[in-house]
Design a protein around this motif. Structure first.
Motif, mmCIF file in Angstrom:
data_model
loop_
_atom_site.group_PDB
_atom_site.id
_atom_site.type_symbol
_atom_site.label_atom_id
_atom_site.label_comp_id
_atom_site.label_asym_id
_atom_site.label_seq_id
_atom_site.Cartn_x
_atom_site.Cartn_y
_atom_site.Cartn_z
ATOM 1 N N CYS A 176 0.888 -1.384 -0.049
ATOM 2 C CA CYS A 176 0.025 -0.131 0.183
ATOM 3 C C CYS A 176 0.955 1.262 0.015
ATOM 4 O O CYS A 176 0.704 2.083 -0.759
ATOM 5 C CB CYS A 176 -0.961 -0.020 1.040
ATOM 6 S SG CYS A 176 -1.967 1.373 1.402
ATOM 7 N N GLY A 297 -11.074 2.880 -1.191
ATOM 8 C CA GLY A 297 -10.418 1.575 -0.445
ATOM 9 C C GLY A 297 -11.237 1.359 1.062
ATOM 10 O O GLY A 297 -11.967 2.050 1.179
ATOM 11 N N THR A 301 -8.828 -3.664 2.426
ATOM 12 C CA THR A 301 -8.001 -3.476 1.195
ATOM 13 C C THR A 301 -6.591 -2.600 1.654
ATOM 14 O O THR A 301 -6.112 -2.015 0.523
ATOM 15 C CB THR A 301 -8.635 -3.074 0.074
ATOM 16 O OG1 THR A 301 -8.964 -1.727 0.193
ATOM 17 C CG2 THR A 301 -9.719 -3.993 -0.439
ATOM 18 N N GLY A 305 -7.377 0.888 -3.563
ATOM 19 C CA GLY A 305 -8.321 0.213 -4.442
ATOM 20 C C GLY A 305 -8.203 0.955 -5.572
ATOM 21 O O GLY A 305 -7.815 0.614 -6.726
ATOM 22 N N ALA A 322 -8.725 1.168 -11.154
ATOM 23 C CA ALA A 322 -7.766 0.373 -10.253
ATOM 24 C C ALA A 322 -6.377 1.197 -10.263
ATOM 25 O O ALA A 322 -5.652 1.616 -11.263
ATOM 26 C CB ALA A 322 -7.633 -1.006 -10.547
ATOM 27 N N GLN A 325 -0.898 -2.155 -9.757
ATOM 28 C CA GLN A 325 -0.832 -3.295 -8.994
ATOM 29 C C GLN A 325 -2.119 -3.874 -8.675
ATOM 30 O O GLN A 325 -2.383 -4.933 -8.147
ATOM 31 C CB GLN A 325 0.111 -3.360 -7.936
ATOM 32 C CG GLN A 325 1.669 -2.861 -8.328
ATOM 33 C CD GLN A 325 2.364 -3.129 -6.993
ATOM 34 O OE1 GLN A 325 2.372 -4.001 -6.182
ATOM 35 N NE2 GLN A 325 3.337 -1.878 -6.812
ATOM 36 N N MET A 326 -3.274 -3.126 -8.872
ATOM 37 C CA MET A 326 -4.570 -3.492 -8.384
ATOM 38 C C MET A 326 -5.550 -3.879 -9.751
ATOM 39 O O MET A 326 -5.276 -3.383 -10.862
ATOM 40 C CB MET A 326 -5.253 -2.522 -7.471
ATOM 41 C CG MET A 326 -4.632 -2.104 -6.379
ATOM 42 S SD MET A 326 -4.457 -3.378 -4.976
ATOM 43 C CE MET A 326 -6.428 -3.515 -4.793
ATOM 44 N N LEU A 348 -12.350 -6.185 -5.709
ATOM 45 C CA LEU A 348 -11.069 -5.753 -5.868
ATOM 46 C C LEU A 348 -10.176 -6.931 -5.645
ATOM 47 O O LEU A 348 -10.136 -7.898 -4.995
ATOM 48 C CB LEU A 348 -10.642 -4.647 -4.848
ATOM 49 C CG LEU A 348 -11.463 -3.438 -4.833
ATOM 50 C CD1 LEU A 348 -11.116 -2.500 -3.700
ATOM 51 C CD2 LEU A 348 -11.165 -2.578 -6.299
ATOM 52 N N GLY A 350 -5.454 -7.638 -5.666
ATOM 53 C CA GLY A 350 -4.159 -7.074 -5.553
ATOM 54 C C GLY A 350 -3.381 -7.231 -4.239
ATOM 55 O O GLY A 350 -3.750 -7.914 -3.311
#
Length: 508
Positions: A176, A297, A301, A305, A322, A325-326, A348, A350
């Protein structure tokens, strides 16, 4: 790996760089590392082991930041909860998470003490200035953890039952921080500021951990006011500001002499926690010259998101595609993707998706479909991949067989020049099952005629979406993050005190 590795790296490679600012005080990365090490030493001497859960009850402060880093550094699991929690709520968290230690801010120490005594958990009181404890032992920190090892337990709001602890791993937190800082194009020269609660995923991970990830500085403010946050942004020459929609609204209407020239260094503003009305975002940019990026998000998550893109103007009402990487999609009740533009549940996937709900495999199974997390939010997606959050499943109003999404109506209401805050809810109706009601607060010195407000809405919405009941309040209820809490609005009171506005051409 350990989620706090980057802070230790910056302390070694850029020891004199500023990590934290609170008012006119500041701490370098080396100082924050040393303070966290001293606290880590105290935890180790108390026999806190890797994987042990430690409850941290503290407001946004330098003390929270340091103790949080220490808990993760020794490999323990931080259970960070609202500093306004009651003794009953704290007792539940201590019991459910099976905490071995509780650390509570001195202002809430009595409440925490009752909960600790009821559960037999040791309690430490965290006083203002308690981080200044002198050097700790020569510990080998941060302790190595596996990517899938739990780092924090963040309890959900419990709107559908008892709160559940979302297990966020060291990998989740690191991913994140990388995604958010990458989205903003952040680096060590940035100066980030917020008044968000650090016990919440947005402030804790998307802001604090993302800032430390790149070696930037983090300015903290408590308590929040629109005027105070703007003044901090000007005084600290912030480049990034983070908040929730009610904060942007408060800053937008703050009675301060500051202009866009005073905030010339502010290049990015990050909004989350709830959907930001486009009218508020546009007005903030007009007044202060800074674009507010709306993101989406959940705790599950790690707060990440989707997000609007820096290079493209946000589509009206959208929370963007997104993140890097999501993956994001909208699915039907069977979990199949729906066609662009059709409504469904937002899903979602990832590296930020939680490990699961703490010791609740059944609840975890209900929201996981392979790599996909089912958010419980109703939305739609266009052919470009942009997502619109229409409502929570539970917030959907079914009026005479028509699905009414309060979020859509609120977006329109926020464009009314006299309205400051709004919430649209469903109330019981003998004929239609549910009726649509709008609860609102006006700007100081403004008045709104409900009949005229309904007529104004009828020019902008299909008839079945237009609220028939209107209640004016001084202020709408909000949670610790500033998010409007619709579930605290008493439907019976709205029915009794709200004004039912009928018009001959109304559509049923």
């Amino acid at each position: 790996m350990n989620a706090v590795d980057r802070l230790w790296d910056h302390a070694r490679n850029a020891p004199d760089s500023i990590a934290l600012r609170v008012g006119d005080q500041s701490w370098t990365y080396a100082q924050v590392r040393d303070l966290a090490t001293a606290w880590a030493d105290r935890l180790v001497r108390a026999e806190v082991q890797p994987g042990d859960r430690v409850l941290l009850v503290a407001p946004t402060s330098q003390e929270f930041a340091v103790v949080h880093q220490a808990i993760l550094a020794v490999g323990a699991v931080g259970v960070t909860v609202n500093s306004a929690s009651t003794a009953v709520e704290l007792e539940y968290f201590l019991t459910d998470a099976e905490c071995s230690l509780a650390i509570a801010w001195h202002e809430t120490a009595e409440v925490a003490r009752r909960a600790a005594e009821a559960t037999g958990v040791e309690l430490w009181t965290l006083e203002a200035g308690d981080i200044e404890m002198g050097p700790g032992a020569d510990l080998d920190l941060p302790r190595a953890r596996e990517t899938d090892d739990t780092a924090v337990l963040l309890y959900t709001s419990g709107t559908t039952g008892k709160p559940k602890g979302a297990e966020l791993t060291h990998g989740n937190l690191a991913a994140c921080a990388e995604i958010v800082s990458g989205t903003l194009g952040s680096d060590s020269s940035d100066r980030v500021g917020t008044a968000l609660p650090l016990f919440h995923v947005f402030g804790q991970v998307c802001v604090m951990m993302a800032t430390f990830h790149v070696g930037a500085s983090l300015s903290l403010l408590r308590p929040f006011s629109g005027e105070a946050l703007l003044r901090m942004a000007a005084a600290h020459q912030l480049t990034v500001l983070a908040g929730v929609p009610t904060m942007w609204n408060a800053m937008l209407h703050a009675d301060v002499e500051l202009s866009r020239d005073d905030l010339a260094s502010l290049t990015h503003a990050l909004s989350g926690g709830a959907a930001l009305p486009l009218a508020v975002a546009d007005a903030f940019r007009e007044r202060f010259g800074c674009r507010v990026l709306d993101g989406y998000g959940l705790s599950e998550t790690t707060g990440a998101g989707t997000s609007a893109k820096l290079s493209v103007r946000r589509k009206e009402g959208s929370v963007g595609p997104a993140l890097s990487q999501m993956k994001a999609c909208v699915v039907d009740p069977e979990g199949n993707p729906v066609a662009p533009g059709e409504r469904g549940e937002v899903a979602l996937a990832g590296p930020v998706i939680m490990k699961g709900y703490w010791r609740r495999p059944e609840a975890t199974a209900e929201v996981m479909r392979g790599e996909w997390f089912l958010t419980g939010d109703i939305g739609k997606q266009d052919e470009d991949g942009d997502i619109w959050i229409l409502d929570r499943k539970k917030d959907l109003v079914i009026r005479g067989g028509y699905n009414v999404y309060p979020r859509e109506i609120e977006e329109v209401l926020y464009t009314h020049p006299d309205l400051r805050e709004v919430a649209v809810i469903g109330v019981p109706d003998d004929r239609l099952g549910e009726e649509v009601a709008a609860v609102f607060a006006t700007h100081p010195g403004r008045e709104v005629d409900t009949a005229q407000l309904r007529a104004w809405l009828e020019e902008r919405l299909a008839g079945y979406k237009v609220p028939r009941i209107y209640q004016e309040v001084r202020e709408l209820p909000k949670g610790s993050t500033g998010k409007i809490l619709k579930r605290q609005l008493d439907r019976g009171t709205v029915l009794d005190q709200g004004v039912k506005v009928t018009r001959e051409r109304s559509v049923s």
